[in-house]
Design a protein around this motif. Structure first.
Motif, PDB file in Angstrom:
ATOM      1  N   ILE B 110     -25.396  64.248  55.341  1.00 46.67           N
ATOM      2  CA  ILE B 110     -25.539  63.153  56.304  1.00 46.67           C
ATOM      3  C   ILE B 110     -26.864  63.248  57.052  1.00 46.67           C
ATOM      4  N   ILE B 114     -30.206  60.515  57.416  1.00 48.67           N
ATOM      5  CA  ILE B 114     -30.781  59.977  58.650  1.00 48.67           C
ATOM      6  C   ILE B 114     -32.251  60.335  58.785  1.00 48.67           C
ATOM      7  N   ALA B 133     -31.451  62.175  65.247  1.00 45.68           N
ATOM      8  CA  ALA B 133     -30.303  62.073  64.335  1.00 45.68           C
ATOM      9  C   ALA B 133     -29.006  62.355  65.090  1.00 45.68           C
ATOM     10  N   LEU B 137     -25.925  59.600  65.862  1.00 43.73           N
ATOM     11  CA  LEU B 137     -24.547  59.881  65.468  1.00 43.73           C
ATOM     12  C   LEU B 137     -23.608  59.800  66.667  1.00 43.73           C
ATOM     13  N   GLU B 138     -24.098  60.220  67.806  1.00 46.35           N
ATOM     14  CA  GLU B 138     -23.281  60.085  69.010  1.00 46.35           C
ATOM     15  C   GLU B 138     -23.098  58.629  69.390  1.00 46.35           C
ATOM     16  N   ILE B 142     -19.447  59.368  66.611  1.00 51.87           N
ATOM     17  CA  ILE B 142     -19.002  60.487  65.774  1.00 51.87           C
ATOM     18  C   ILE B 142     -19.024  61.696  66.689  1.00 51.87           C
ATOM     19  N   PRO B 145     -21.370  65.753  66.470  1.00 54.61           N
ATOM     20  CA  PRO B 145     -22.374  65.351  65.475  1.00 54.61           C
ATOM     21  C   PRO B 145     -23.056  66.514  64.775  1.00 54.61           C
ATOM     22  N   TYR B 148     -21.328  67.310  61.661  1.00 55.78           N
ATOM     23  CA  TYR B 148     -21.416  66.316  60.600  1.00 55.78           C
ATOM     24  C   TYR B 148     -22.792  66.191  59.969  1.00 55.78           C
ATOM     25  N   LEU B 149     -23.808  66.657  60.661  1.00 61.19           N
ATOM     26  CA  LEU B 149     -25.149  66.589  60.072  1.00 61.19           C
ATOM     27  C   LEU B 149     -25.219  67.316  58.730  1.00 61.19           C
ATOM     28  N   ARG B 163     -19.521  54.497  59.784  1.00 60.71           N
ATOM     29  CA  ARG B 163     -20.273  54.763  61.013  1.00 60.71           C
ATOM     30  C   ARG B 163     -21.632  55.363  60.695  1.00 60.71           C
ATOM     31  N   VAL B 164     -21.671  56.212  59.695  1.00 58.30           N
ATOM     32  CA  VAL B 164     -22.954  56.798  59.271  1.00 58.30           C
ATOM     33  C   VAL B 164     -23.880  55.698  58.772  1.00 58.30           C
ATOM     34  N   ALA B 167     -25.224  53.939  61.610  1.00 57.54           N
ATOM     35  CA  ALA B 167     -26.255  54.771  62.236  1.00 57.54           C
ATOM     36  C   ALA B 167     -27.579  54.619  61.500  1.00 57.54           C
TER      37      ALA B 167
END
Lengths: 337, 321
Positions: B110, B114, B133, B137-138, B142, B145, B148-149, B163-164, B167
């Motif tokens: 992810i 970004i 990034a 994500l915030e 998410i 974050p 999830y990165l 959502r990604v 983003a």
């Protein structure tokens, strides 16, 4: 006996195998303790989002998979105990319409072949003349035409294919039809055609029951007699059509209803619709008795950390697994009973 | 300085197929103001996605723009070179699609998605990129974050992947977001949250949204203006609340009557007989005449209706009006 199909304590667990030497086996509890009875001449609907277990439940009823636990009865006889003659009758009496009209019709068969198959299989060999007559009657019922018989599935649109699938489903005169998201992939105006067709069939064929599965509350409202709402493998609410929509008694049902886009939404673009955000990471340990819906529930309290999630009767054919909504109603109904 | 962010004028688009020339878009004209939601609604095959791709100049080789102008920030998009368009895509105009799993690269984390998007348009150092990034994500709600990165798309649910994608579309602060059925594959409760999210962000950034959908109720929830398309043509347009409460065109009316609802009274749904016409030899006159219950012979099947101006910017193309 008015129950065509009955499910008792049905569970379907799929094992997750992470490592070879895992002490504790982990399971995906796709269907986690479901009791249902489907009566003759009704449209029984299962509504839920992805992961709720509704398709797995349909597959269990159709015999595509076997339950981990529990019993399924057809006309009072337990399916897993059925032998040849009864089993054959059971298979003859059920047909199915799937979601994808593109993969559910054999591309190498003409429509005539597709319709002939269940007839020959379940009714037996009949003379060509009688067969032709019978098929024409079927086509009439679903607004297909004779010239369609000699074409292949790929020559038809999605809506037409779904009508062919429905014609195939009624061909062998079943007593029970399972429809798994039959209109999800179709345009709205085509969906209307198919739903109206189903309602017409329900009128014309008095002896058929339907199991209708969908995630779309509006579609469910249009076709159903009774509705079961599923969440994470359990039924959370069961009621007659208008009761469920006018008087939802489970937080998840309420949430579903509030999420349906409609034309009367007063909160349009005001930013006032602010659904509560709940952190999905929780510090609560794997409490086995916590309600499945706890983390997203607006009505939760401490009691919910330890809840049986069993359906209880609240009157008027209405069952709910939660007593946080209309709690008083529930109690007063008990007194009246 | 006009309030119009995007203006499409008389767009005519053909696809040159081996079977013939498909007249995909015909006389498409509408405009989108700054800080506004426009819904492009219609059923499958009506040309709404193709319109979006035309704006972004992402059409296949077989496409031929026969006529028309597309003005974005008063500059002609159709006159731009590919290099100029690359500067616009992902920065000035972004797009989100129906299937997040198809839009994301399954072999990239992810975070990598970004940072790639940010660096394609801006010169920025590594540390700053990572901060941005995390920030974006915030913004798309998410939680956690940092975790999830480093995840891959297959480790996230459909809603999170969408959502990604949002983003990615917003990270370079576009003026126009094109959203093509971006909630169709999501559960209804997730759909609601994601829609609210984009609504909030739109208000905050004063962005414009071109929302493509077949769901009229959804369009009602968020659109200021609505354009109804059928078989490559616009049949009706105007303010969303006006068009959806007082539809003028028979197609819009029929469409509204075919939508089931959850209200107290359950009326019989109206379906539209017939199928969408083949656009290789589209019907003459009004393209809806082959399925219209109110068709006037010799008029509807011969002449394309002139625009009827109903009040307050509400327009429809129908001989009956």
């Amino acid at each position: 006996m008015k129950n065509l199909i009955e499910l008792q304590g049905i569970k379907k667990y799929f094992p997750i195998n992470y490592r070879l030497f895992d002490r504790k086996k982990k399971w995906v509890k796709a269907v986690d303790g479901v009791d249902i009875r489907i009566e003759k001449r009704e449209v029984f609907s299962l509504v839920g989002e992805s992961g709720s277990g509704k398709t797995t439940l349909a597959n269990l009823i159709l015999g595509i998979t076997q339950p981990t636990e529990g019993n399924i009865f057809f006309k009072g006889k337990e399916i897993s105990m059925m032998k040849n003659k009864d089993l054959k009758e059971f298979h003859k009496s059920i047909s199915v319409v799937f979601q994808d009209p593109f993969s559910s019709l054999n591309p190498r068969m003409t429509i005539m072949d597709i319709l002939k198959e269940p007839i020959m299989e379940n009714i037996g060999v009949i003379k060509n003349k009688d067969l032709k007559e019978y098929i024409n009657i079927l086509l009439n019922k679903t607004a297909l035409r004779e010239e369609h018989l000699f074409r292949y599935a790929h020559e038809f649109s999605g809506g037409q294919r779904q009508r062919i699938a429905i014609t195939r489903a009624i061909a062998a005169k079943p007593e029970f039809i399972v429809l798994d998201e039959p209109t999800s992939g179709l345009d709205v105006s085509i969906q209307a055609q198919i739903l109206n067709l189903l309602l017409d069939l329900k009128e014309k064929y008095e002896s058929i029951s339907f199991l209708f599965i969908s995630h779309d509350m509006a579609v469910i409202r249009y076709v159903s007699t009774r509705i079961a709402v599923m969440y994470k493998g359990k039924i959370v609410e069961l009621a007659n059509n208008s009761d469920l929509f006018n008087n939802p008694l489970h937080p998840y049902t309420k949430h579903l209803l509030e999420s349906v886009p409609n034309f009367k939404s007063i909160n349009k673009k005001s930013g006032k619709i602010k659904s509560k955000e709940f952190n999905t990471f929780s510090n609560v340990n794997e409490n086995k008795n916590i309600c499945n819906y706890y983390f997203k529930c607006h009505y939760r309290d401490r009691e919910c950390l330890n809840c049986t999630q069993e359906l209880h009767f609240v009157g008027n054919n209405h069952y709910t697994a939660c007593n946080k909504i209309g709690g008083n109603l529930f109690k007063s109904e008990e007194i009246i009973k | 300085m006009t309030n119009k962010l995007l203006e499409i004028e008389n767009l005519k688009l053909n696809f040159n197929d081996y079977m013939g020339t498909v007249e995909v878009l015909d006389k498409i004209s509408f405009s989108l103001n700054k800080n506004s939601w426009l819904g492009l609604v219609g059923e499958s095959g009506c040309g709404k996605s193709v319109t979006a791709f035309t704006i972004l100049r992402l059409l296949p080789e077989s496409a031929e723009i026969k006529n028309g102008d597309i003005l974005f920030k008063e500059a002609n998009i159709l006159a731009k070179t590919e290099k100029e368009m690359q500067k616009i895509r992902g920065k000035e105009i972004s797009m989100i699609f129906q299937e997040p799993q198809s839009a994301l690269d399954p072999s990239m984390r992810i975070g990598a998605h970004i940072t790639e998007t940010i660096r394609a348009h801006r010169k920025i150092n590594r540390k700053e990129v990572k901060l941005q990034a995390l920030d974006i994500l915030e913004k798309v709600e998410i939680s956690n974050p940092r975790y999830y990165l480093n995840r891959y798309p297959h480790e996230l649910s459909g809603g999170m992947n969408q959502r990604v994608c949002i983003a990615l579309a917003l990270v370079n602060d576009p003026s126009l977001l094109i959203a093509d059925e971006f909630t169709t594959s999501l559960d209804v409760t997730i759909q609601k949250r994601i829609l609210e999210l984009v609504l909030e962000i739109q208000k905050l950034n004063k962005m414009s949204v071109l929302f493509i959908t077949h769901d009229l109720a959804l369009a009602h929830e968020c659109c200021d203006y609505i354009v109804v398309m059928y078989a490559g043509q616009i049949v009706e347009k105007g303010r969303a609340d006006k068009v959806l409460s007082s539809p003028a065109h028979p197609y819009t009316k029929a469409l509204l009557n075919s939508i089931p609802g959850i209200s107290k009274d359950v009326k019989r749904l109206q379906s539209i007989d017939g199928v969408v016409p083949n656009l290789i030899k589209p019907p003459a006159g009004c393209r809806f005449h082959t399925r219209c219950k109110h068709k006037i012979p010799n008029i509807c099947d011969k002449l394309f209706p002139k625009v009827r101006h109903l009040d307050d910017g509400h327009q429809a193309w129908c001989h009956l009006l």
